[in-house]
Design a protein around this motif. Structure first.
Motif: not given
Length: 454
Positions: A56-57, A201-203, A205-208
């Motif tokens: 996903l990232v 936003d997910f790519l 900081w959210g995935w962290r």
């Protein structure tokens, strides 16, 4: 020569664990089981957080200069680096174990694992540092693998060696519960952030956040495991050499046949492991219109099915034998490989059937795949031999599975994934047959009828 047993108690954390044990009395098998599950859940949570991010990232964050398929293949190549590092970690940390004790070894390994996972959480993307992003990711992925190889602590062996003879299958299954629990938590966290945030936003900081959670889990897992290696039960087995490290190269030379058999015995379950937890998410994202949030929720539901199938494997194994469960489940996985991969192109219902059926078979096989040949090791080599077997099996059977499966499926079609899975089934069935015959020949000298598989 091996280090004296007194060297095995060597960290302030382990001494604190001894104080906890003294305050609460001896640890029952149930307490050992809980500690083992917590420790394994921490390892598998780190594993699944990275695996999901690989789909996903990282293709978009680290490899935006290539198409989505190529970026995912590159990401899976870095995913495999950890499995190369695991045997290195075994050799390195066994030396630390011999010289400084299991407490030092385990503390260093778990902090290396948590620190590497935290470093990945802070990873700069290609937009910030260019190609260096991939090199940084690869380095810390290698560190994760070395840490996982070094985190072997003999606790599953402690659990099985303290289990009643007629409950051996149940207690061998218990450490494997860490896998579905780690998957359930990792997929749930990613589904939450992916559904809550927009793509940017997910790519960004959210995935962290799931990687930060891993650090907290590792701290809890470290103390839970240190408490167990400080038990009188562990110390007794350490003193008797049942859980005492031996020189890795000497173990390889003297126990090579058992190591080879042990590495190939669980290949059916280990290959299926990645073909239902990692590969489907990449295929659905690349080749279908499926919603990744839906698929992550489906994986979480599959993890619940996985847990129930694991429990069933322990119950059945205590009645018919571990070897029978492994053999029958491998045969069923072989039948599954003939048709199931094509279900991933059959829409949401087909995807659900692939995942649920796969997790049922995985639970039955994976529940009894740990240490199937460990009784064949001589007591002085059992601890190190079991570590080498575990890491070798993951390297051979699972390390490159997502990469190979996606490469085959993208070039030849999903049917080729079934052939890949079938090759693992053949290895498992052949190894079980060979090990049964060999066990009959060596049992007079070892005093153990390993052919029983219990």
């Amino acid at each position: 020569m091996t280090a004296p047993a007194t060297a095995s108690s060597s960290t302030p954390l382990e001494r604190d664990a001894r104080l906890v044990n003294a305050r609460h009395g001896s640890i029952a098998p149930g307490d050992i089981a809980i500690g083992v599950i917590i420790g394994r859940m921490g390892e598998f949570f780190d594993f699944f957080v990275y695996a999901i991010a690989s789909v996903l990232v990282f293709p978009a964050l680290v490899f935006p200069y290539v198409d989505a398929l190529t970026g995912t293949l590159y990401s899976f190549a870095l995913f495999s680096v950890a499995f190369v590092g695991r045997p290195i970690g075994t050799l390195l940390f066994m030396a630390i174990d011999q010289r400084h004790g299991r407490g030092v070894k385990l503390t260093i390994a778990m902090f290396l694992l948590g620190g590497s996972t935290m470093a990945i959480a802070l990873l700069p993307g290609y937009a910030q540092v260019g190609m260096a992003s991939a090199w940084i990711l690869g380095f810390f992925r290698l560190c994760q693998g070395i840490a996982l190889g070094g985190a072997w602590d003999g606790l599953p062996s402690l659990l099985s060696l303290n289990a009643p003879e007629d409950r051996r299958g149940w207690y061998v299954m218990i450490p494997q519960l860490g896998a579905p629990l780690g998957l359930l938590l990792a997929s749930g966290l990613f589904a939450y952030f992916l559904g809550l945030l927009n793509s940017d936003d997910f790519l960004s900081w959210g995935w962290r956040y799931p990687f930060f959670v891993a650090l907290a889990i590792n701290v809890v897992a470290l103390f839970a495991r240190l408490r167990l290696v400080a038990t009188p039960e562990f110390e007794r087995l350490f003193e008797s050499r049942e859980l005492q490290p031996s020189p890795p190269f000497r173990t390889l030379v003297s126990e090579w046949r058992t190591i080879v058999l042990g590495a190939f015995a669980p290949l059916a379950s280990f290959a299926l492991f990645h073909l239902v937890t990692v590969f489907p998410l990449s295929w659905v994202g690349l080749y279908t219109e499926g919603d990744p949030v839906y698929f992550l929720v489906l994986e979480a539901a599959g993890a619940v099915v996985f847990i129930m199938a694991l429990l069933a494997s322990g119950f059945v194994a205590d009645r018919v034998g571990r070897r029978a469960v492994l053999g029958v489940s491998a045969a069923l996985i072989g039948a599954y490989s003939g048709f199931a991969p094509q279900l991933l192109d059959a829409g949401p219902f087909g995807e659900a059937m692939y995942m649920i059926g796969g997790f049922v078979l995985l639970g039955l096989a994976f529940g009894q795949s740990s240490g199937v040949v460990n009784n064949n090791f001589s007591p002085m080599n059992r601890y190190t031999g079991a570590a080498i077997v575990a890491n070798s099996a993951w390297f051979i059977g699972a390390g490159f599975a997502p990469l190979v499966a996606l490469l085959l499926a993208s070039r030849l079609g999903l049917w080729s994934v079934g052939l890949y899975l079938l090759s693992g089934v053949i290895c498992t069935l052949a190894t079980l047959a060979i090990n049964k015959d060999w066990a009959k020949r060596v049992s007079p000298s070892t005093g153990v009828n390993a052919a029983q598989g219990r």
